[in-house]
Design an enzyme around this catalytic site. Structure first.
Site, PDB file in Angstrom:
ATOM      1  CB  CYS A 165      -0.937   0.113   1.190  1.00 48.31           C
ATOM      2  SG  CYS A 165      -2.085  -1.244   1.335  1.00 48.31           S
ATOM      3  NE  ARG A 175       4.697   1.559  -0.142  1.00 50.52           N
ATOM      4  CZ  ARG A 175       5.793   1.315   0.551  1.00 50.52           C
ATOM      5  NH1 ARG A 175       6.970   1.584   0.030  1.00 50.52           N
ATOM      6  NH2 ARG A 175       5.731   0.807   1.757  1.00 50.52           N
ATOM      7  CD  GLU A 224      15.858 -13.456  -8.977  1.00 52.21           C
ATOM      8  OE1 GLU A 224      15.325 -14.014  -8.017  1.00 52.21           O
ATOM      9  OE2 GLU A 224      15.550 -12.326  -9.358  1.00 52.21           O
ATOM     10  CE  LYS A 249      10.888  -3.132  -6.129  1.00 56.60           C
ATOM     11  NZ  LYS A 249      11.473  -4.240  -6.892  1.00 56.60           N
TER      12      LYS A 249
HETATM   13  C1  F6R Z   1      10.831 -10.714  -6.755  1.00 56.75           C
HETATM   14  C2  F6R Z   1      10.778  -9.737  -5.703  1.00 56.75           C
HETATM   15  C3  F6R Z   1      10.508 -10.207  -4.319  1.00 56.75           C
HETATM   16  C4  F6R Z   1      11.409  -9.474  -3.318  1.00 56.75           C
HETATM   17  C5  F6R Z   1      11.002  -9.842  -1.889  1.00 56.75           C
HETATM   18  C6  F6R Z   1      11.917  -9.215  -0.864  1.00 56.75           C
HETATM   19  O1  F6R Z   1      11.113 -10.140  -7.984  1.00 56.75           O
HETATM   20  O2  F6R Z   1      10.924  -8.570  -5.925  1.00 56.75           O
HETATM   21  O3  F6R Z   1      10.659 -11.578  -4.211  1.00 56.75           O
HETATM   22  O4  F6R Z   1      12.728  -9.814  -3.570  1.00 56.75           O
HETATM   23  O5  F6R Z   1       9.691  -9.445  -1.650  1.00 56.75           O
HETATM   24  O6  F6R Z   1      11.869  -7.829  -0.944  1.00 56.75           O
HETATM   25  P1  F6R Z   1      13.007  -6.942  -0.325  1.00 56.75           P
HETATM   26  O7  F6R Z   1      14.254  -7.229  -1.047  1.00 56.75           O
HETATM   27  O8  F6R Z   1      12.529  -5.540  -0.529  1.00 56.75           O
HETATM   28  O9  F6R Z   1      13.108  -7.306   1.122  1.00 56.75           O
END
Ligand code: F6R
Length: 611
Positions: free
Chosen positions: A2, A27, A484, A606
């Site tokens: 959000c 988000r 990945e 995100k």
């Molecule tokens: C995949 C992706 C997610 C993030 C995960 C961790 O492309 O973006 O798997 O890697 O949600 O997010 P962070 O790195 O922000 O802790």
């Protein structure tokens, strides 16, 4: 998860808020809404993306110098108009937006129902809002007092912005667990989940801390803790340019971010690694170098793509530093009562620095005496503030929901840390150390060469876009790259994909292989190359379609492959930063070929700030 935006000042709030919501849409994009005060309280909201909200607002009264806006990733209640934020209280006076989860909302809702309140959504947010109103009315208290009281009762995470029709000069905000930044302008203030909606207007910001309440007026910002004691706002200067959050001519942020990688990896190495002198300057790591060298083990904690970076780093640290490494999913680690010994070193890896599970996991470990180092992209993020020290990745804002440039920058930082510790610990000989420093420094240029394969990967995407399933196989350093690659494909193209250690195929998954199954081998030249070639043979013998990512000079793999992507030579320790690039492009182009919104894949957001 959000995104929230608020504005108070002398300008019209609507254009600032709508633009801010577009910047924060990564988000969450299940619904969007806005509340404005201009004599009356006006609330507009709509299921879907911000653009859909904008459409229904054509011709509406959008006047007002104070307003709040929200773009939602649904937690409680399906994505719908009625569950969209902002919510309005029963008196129609208060309006609120919220990022987070109120865990004890059912109990509070039942109490409010008994008191005669009614609800027009299924959200925990509407419950909190009416709870605040109930306290305010029953105790004849100010909104600020009522909020403070309510926050002491609730369990969960929140960042909220609250406005009152009867006090149009004030936005009240509070946070615990979900981020909040306040931009300070000239007689105006901007509030947002991150700095991207703010940088256009001011570079002076205050990062609000957990358990703080902000009383924000055009000309005044008051911060208090939940005990009603005033706190001094700490003003930070943003080190970010507007261009960094725009598409700069690319069709999508994801593509822009893939193509930025030669620069972002360089930015990450710049000023730290001097390959000729063999120096690696990382002050945060240096501060804790003794503890890392003497650590009985290192635990990497992360989620998703960042977890994959941790998995590559496990191999690198164990090889170079001879320290046992465990790589943990933050969500599992935090709930399973893990054994943490004083002096354990935890490396938290996170692009956003806001991932709820990672944040709580490190808090738990810190309480038990662990040293927390952050490998993070977002400066000033919650995890950064909870860590003892660490190293930023300097990849710049990553806006595409699928992580790309953050991954390679994480690998660059983690490799530098491993090299620095290995040298200090004497577990690497000087020749190999200098060679790896040089190899690392050459990575940005080599990534640029890999990106020249763009058209070849695009053609592959066209060829394989209709496959129902994909397998991604790798060994050693490339095992995590295979995971990945599969994750990227799943999230962007909605094709089922599995990543596997190539040798594990024989233990079950090889049963899946037939002439319709594309199998991507991440098979760059390394110590296991001969082994993975044998695995390729096994797939070929079962008529699987072999797509291999190989190193120049490899003459055997092409004879076993239907398609190949050829990469420049690189040491196996740094090769993942190259081998992941075609996999990012493949996912991107298949997603595009299928007509999907690659920057905002369905069901995702995100920043995962709820557990
Ligand atoms: C995949 C992706 C997610 C993030 C995960 C961790 O492309 O973006 O798997 O890697 O949600 O997010 P962070 O790195 O922000 O802790």
């Amino acid at each position: 998860m959000c995104g929230i935006v608020g504005y108070i000042g002398s300008r019209q709030a609507y254009p600032i808020i709508i633009k801010g919501l577009k910047r924060l849409e990564y988000r969450g994009y299940d619904s969007a809404g806005i509340a404005l005060i201009d004599g009356d309280l006006k609330v507009y909201k709509k299921k879907g993306k911000v653009a859909e909200l904008e459409e229904i607002l054509i011709g509406k009264d959008l006047q007002g110098n104070v307003g709040i806006g929200h773009t939602r990733w649904a937690t409680h209640g399906e994505p719908s108009d009625r569950n969209a934020h902002p919510h309005i209280s029963n008196s129609n006076n208060l309006s609120m937006i919220h990022n987070g989860i109120i865990e004890n909302y059912v109990q509070i809702k039942n109490e409010l129902l008994k008191n005669g309140y009614s609800f027009s959504s299924d959200t925990d947010t509407e419950v909190l809002l009416n709870f605040i109103e109930d306290i305010k009315e029953n105790n004849n208290s100010t909104l600020e007092e009522a909020l403070r009281f309510a926050l002491k009762r609730i369990v969960g995470a929140y960042c909220i912005l609250l406005i009152d029709k009867d006090d149009p000069q004030t936005i009240i905000a509070a946070r615990k667990g979900s981020p909040l930044v306040i931009g300070i302008g000239k007689n105006e203030h901007f509030l947002a989940s991150d700095a991207s909606p703010i940088i256009e207007y001011t570079k002076e910001v205050v990062y609000v801390n957990d358990y703080e309440i902000a009383i924000v007026r055009a000309d005044e910002l008051i911060l208090k803790n939940l005990g009603n004691e005033k706190q001094t706002p700490f003003i930070t200067k943003l080190d970010m340019e507007l261009a960094a959050i725009e598409k700069s001519g690319y069709d999508h942020f994801m593509l822009k971010e893939i193509f930025e990688q030669p620069q972002t990896i360089y930015d990450c190495l710049r000023g730290r690694l001097d390959a000729e002198k063999g120096t690696i300057t990382m002050s945060g790591i240096q501060q804790y170098a003794e503890q890392i060298i003497n650590a009985n083990r290192i635990i990497m904690i992360a989620c998703g793509t960042s977890w994959h970076a941790g998995l590559v780093a496990e191999y690198i640290f164990e090889e170079l530093c001879r320290i046992p490494v465990e790589v943990e999913y933050a969500s599992e680690f935090r709930y399973r009562n893990p054994v943490i010994n004083k002096g354990d070193v935890i490396i938290a890896i996170s692009q956003s620095g806001e991932t709820a599970d990672t944040l709580v996991a490190i808090e738990t470990a810190k309480e038990q005496g662990a040293i927390i180092l952050g490998v993070l992209n977002v400066v000033g993020s919650s995890i950064a503030r909870k860590s003892h020290a660490g190293a930023y990745t300097h990849a710049g804002p990553e806006i595409g929901v699928a992580s790309t440039k953050a991954f390679t920058a994480q690998l660059a930082v983690l490799t530098m840390i491993a090299l620095k510790i290995a040298r200090a610990k004497n577990t690497i000989d000087e020749e190999r150390y200098f060679l790896l420093c040089k190899e690392l420094m050459e990575i940005p240029d080599k990534v640029a060469l890999v990106l020249k394969q763009n058209d070849n990967v695009k053609a592959l995407a066209e060829k394989y876009k209709n496959a129902d399933d994909f397998l991604y196989l790798g060994r050693g350093y490339n095992f995590a790259v295979a995971l990945e690659g599969a994750l990227k494909l799943k999230e962007i193209s909605y094709i089922h994909a599995e990543g596997y250690p190539a040798a594990e195929m024989k233990h079950g998954p090889i049963a899946l292989v037939d002439e319709n199954l594309p199998v991507v081998f991440v098979a760059t030249k390394d110590s296991y190359h001969q082994k993975i070639v044998s695995n390729m043979q096994e797939i070929k013998a079962r008529k699987g379609k072999v797509i291999s990512i190989i190193t120049e000079g490899d003459v055997v793999s092409p004879t076993l492959s239907d398609d190949v992507i050829i990469l420049p030579t690189a040491d196996e320790i740094v090769a993942p930063m190259l081998s992941v690039i075609p996999l990012q492009l493949l996912a991107y182009y298949i997603g595009i070929a299928k007509g999907y919104d690659v920057d905002k894949p369905r069901n995702l957001a995100k920043s995962v700030t709820v557990e």
